[in-house]
Design a protein around this motif. Structure first.
Motif, short mmCIF file in Angstrom:
data_model
loop_
_atom_site.label_atom_id
_atom_site.label_comp_id
_atom_site.label_asym_id
_atom_site.label_seq_id
_atom_site.Cartn_x
_atom_site.Cartn_y
_atom_site.Cartn_z
N TRP A 1 0.82 -1.20 0.00
CA TRP A 1 0.00 0.00 0.00
C TRP A 1 0.86 1.25 0.00
N ASN A 2 0.19 2.36 -0.18
CA ASN A 2 0.81 3.67 -0.10
C ASN A 2 1.30 3.91 1.33
N LEU A 3 2.53 4.41 1.48
CA LEU A 3 3.11 4.57 2.82
C LEU A 3 2.26 5.49 3.69
N GLU A 4 1.70 6.54 3.12
CA GLU A 4 0.87 7.46 3.90
C GLU A 4 -0.38 6.75 4.41
N ASN A 5 -0.99 5.89 3.57
CA ASN A 5 -2.15 5.13 4.02
C ASN A 5 -1.78 4.16 5.14
N CYS A 6 -0.59 3.59 5.02
CA CYS A 6 -0.10 2.68 6.07
C CYS A 6 0.03 3.42 7.40
N VAL A 7 0.64 4.60 7.37
CA VAL A 7 0.82 5.40 8.59
C VAL A 7 -0.52 5.81 9.16
N ASN A 8 -1.45 6.22 8.30
CA ASN A 8 -2.78 6.62 8.78
C ASN A 8 -3.51 5.46 9.44
N THR A 9 -3.34 4.25 8.88
CA THR A 9 -3.97 3.07 9.47
C THR A 9 -3.37 2.76 10.84
N ILE A 10 -2.05 2.84 10.93
CA ILE A 10 -1.38 2.63 12.22
C ILE A 10 -1.89 3.64 13.24
N LEU A 11 -2.01 4.90 12.81
CA LEU A 11 -2.47 5.96 13.70
C LEU A 11 -3.88 5.69 14.20
N ASP A 12 -4.77 5.24 13.32
CA ASP A 12 -6.15 4.91 13.71
C ASP A 12 -6.16 3.80 14.77
N ILE A 13 -5.37 2.77 14.52
CA ILE A 13 -5.31 1.63 15.45
C ILE A 13 -4.77 2.09 16.81
N ILE A 14 -3.70 2.87 16.79
CA ILE A 14 -3.05 3.31 18.02
C ILE A 14 -3.99 4.16 18.86
N VAL A 15 -4.66 5.10 18.22
CA VAL A 15 -5.53 6.03 18.95
C VAL A 15 -6.67 5.28 19.64
N ILE A 16 -7.29 4.33 18.95
CA ILE A 16 -8.42 3.60 19.54
C ILE A 16 -7.95 2.59 20.58
N LYS A 17 -6.86 1.90 20.31
CA LYS A 17 -6.38 0.89 21.26
C LYS A 17 -5.83 1.50 22.55
N THR A 18 -5.11 2.62 22.43
CA THR A 18 -4.49 3.22 23.61
C THR A 18 -5.38 4.25 24.29
N GLY A 19 -6.29 4.85 23.53
CA GLY A 19 -7.10 5.93 24.08
C GLY A 19 -6.35 7.25 24.16
N ILE A 20 -5.14 7.28 23.57
CA ILE A 20 -4.32 8.49 23.55
C ILE A 20 -4.22 9.01 22.13
N VAL A 21 -4.57 10.26 21.95
CA VAL A 21 -4.52 10.88 20.62
C VAL A 21 -3.16 11.53 20.43
N ILE A 22 -2.45 11.09 19.40
CA ILE A 22 -1.13 11.66 19.10
C ILE A 22 -1.12 12.19 17.68
N SER A 23 -0.15 13.03 17.39
CA SER A 23 -0.03 13.60 16.05
C SER A 23 0.71 12.64 15.12
N GLU A 24 0.55 12.86 13.85
CA GLU A 24 1.28 12.05 12.87
C GLU A 24 2.78 12.25 13.04
N ASP A 25 3.20 13.48 13.34
CA ASP A 25 4.64 13.77 13.52
C ASP A 25 5.22 12.96 14.68
#
Length: 330
Positions: free
Chosen positions: A6-30
């Motif tokens: 997949w596109n690297l940006e889509n990969c990062v966005n998917t990881i970010l979605d998983i992380i935010v919901i699993k941890t309950g902590i909202v972080i920036s892409e940076d």
């Protein structure tokens, strides 16, 4: 296991979605990219801003490893342990006794599946299932409990976002709040959110950068969990006393008064602060005083406490880190 292209940006966005919901902590892409480059140097994430439109191939087990690593860095997971069975030696003993552990696990999963309503996703209460299994008298209770622990562990480690997680997700808390402003937790009996405590336990070097008011809240929470009655000061115009700690048996005067100093580790708490705080202790008629700091007390301050026998204690960076370790839970 297969690979994902997949596109690297889509990969990062998917990881970010998983992380935010699993941890309950909202972080920036940076910040996510910062973690990924630290934990996976010389990988796809290097020079992300330039390469984000490139196609990448990632094996599914590698993708899981990446997600687990970030979840651990944010304090949600204590360790990466993808194995379904956590205590294989115990299971082997039971198997030798004729107890088929895998059959029990399959049975529990089927019972959970029968209860689950996809049209109204809810967390499943394990008690009715445990009660039924105990009443059937086919498996010892300790085996049943161990099976539930392994199933729960497997679900915790999963990087798949389940419908019930999406529905019940409360929006999370922004990690930036820990550092930029006072954060008041939703639970009235807490002074600081448990997610922040877990994050600090995983990243103790961040203690010195947290917002000063949240450091006061962290200190208040430590004593709150020791069954004292806590009075957290207003945060300003408090006369140098940030927290008053009362014994539940005597609320007429403070048992401990606390002054919090959230400093960078290189910034010592000076002797003048120690002397002034001793005057506050006398005025309050408290039994003890405590200076809690993310740095350390200057040598002169420690000598003054010792020589003049001030009823003052201090908790420096190492002790604060120990507090956080004791309060962390997952």
């Amino acid at each position: 296991m297969g690979s994902i292209v997949w596109n690297l940006e889509n990969c990062v966005n998917t990881i970010l979605d998983i992380i935010v919901i699993k941890t309950g902590i909202v972080i920036s892409e940076d910040y996510l990219i910062e973690i990924l480059n630290h934990d996976f140097p010389n990988s796809y994430f290097e020079n992300y801003s330039i390469r984000k439109n490139n196609a990448v191939r990632i094996r599914s087990e590698k993708f899981d490893e990446i997600c687990w690593s970030v979840r651990k860095r944010l304090g949600e997971l204590e360790k990466n342990s993808p194995l379904f069975i956590q205590n294989i030696d115990k299971i082997l003993v039971w198997e030798e006794q004729g107890i088929c552990y895998s059959s029990l696990c399959r049975k529990i999963l089927q019972m959970m599946s029968d209860i689950y309503n996809p049209n109204n996703p809810q967390f499943i209460d394990p008690k009715p299932i445990i009660d039924q299994l105990v009443s059937e008298n086919e498996y010892p209770i300790e085996v049943i409990v161990e099976a539930f622990k392994d199933i729960l562990h497997n679900q915790t480690m999963s990087n798949t976002i389940k419908p019930v997680e999406e529905i019940l997700w409360d929006g999370g808390i922004s990690l930036s709040d820990l550092f930029e402003k006072e954060h008041i937790p939703l639970k009235e009996d807490e002074f600081i959110d448990q997610k922040f405590i877990n994050y600090l336990q995983a990243n103790p070097e961040k203690l010195q950068y947290m917002h000063w008011r949240n450091f006061e809240r962290l200190t208040a929470e430590y004593f709150n969990r020791q069954d004292f009655e806590i009075e957290l000061g207003p945060g300003s115009n408090d006369g140098g006393i940030d927290i008053r700690v009362y014994n539940t048996t005597n609320k007429e005067k403070p048992y401990i008064i606390i002054q919090c100093k959230r400093h960078k580790e290189s910034h010592e708490v000076k002797i003048e602060t120690v002397k002034a705080f001793y005057a506050d202790l006398l005025f309050e008629d408290a039994e003890k005083g405590l200076i809690a700091t993310t740095s350390k007390i200057a040598t002169g301050g420690k000598k003054a406490i010792s020589i003049r026998k001030y009823p003052l204690n201090y908790a420096e960076n190492k002790e604060i880190t120990d507090w956080v370790n004791k309060m962390s839970k997952r």
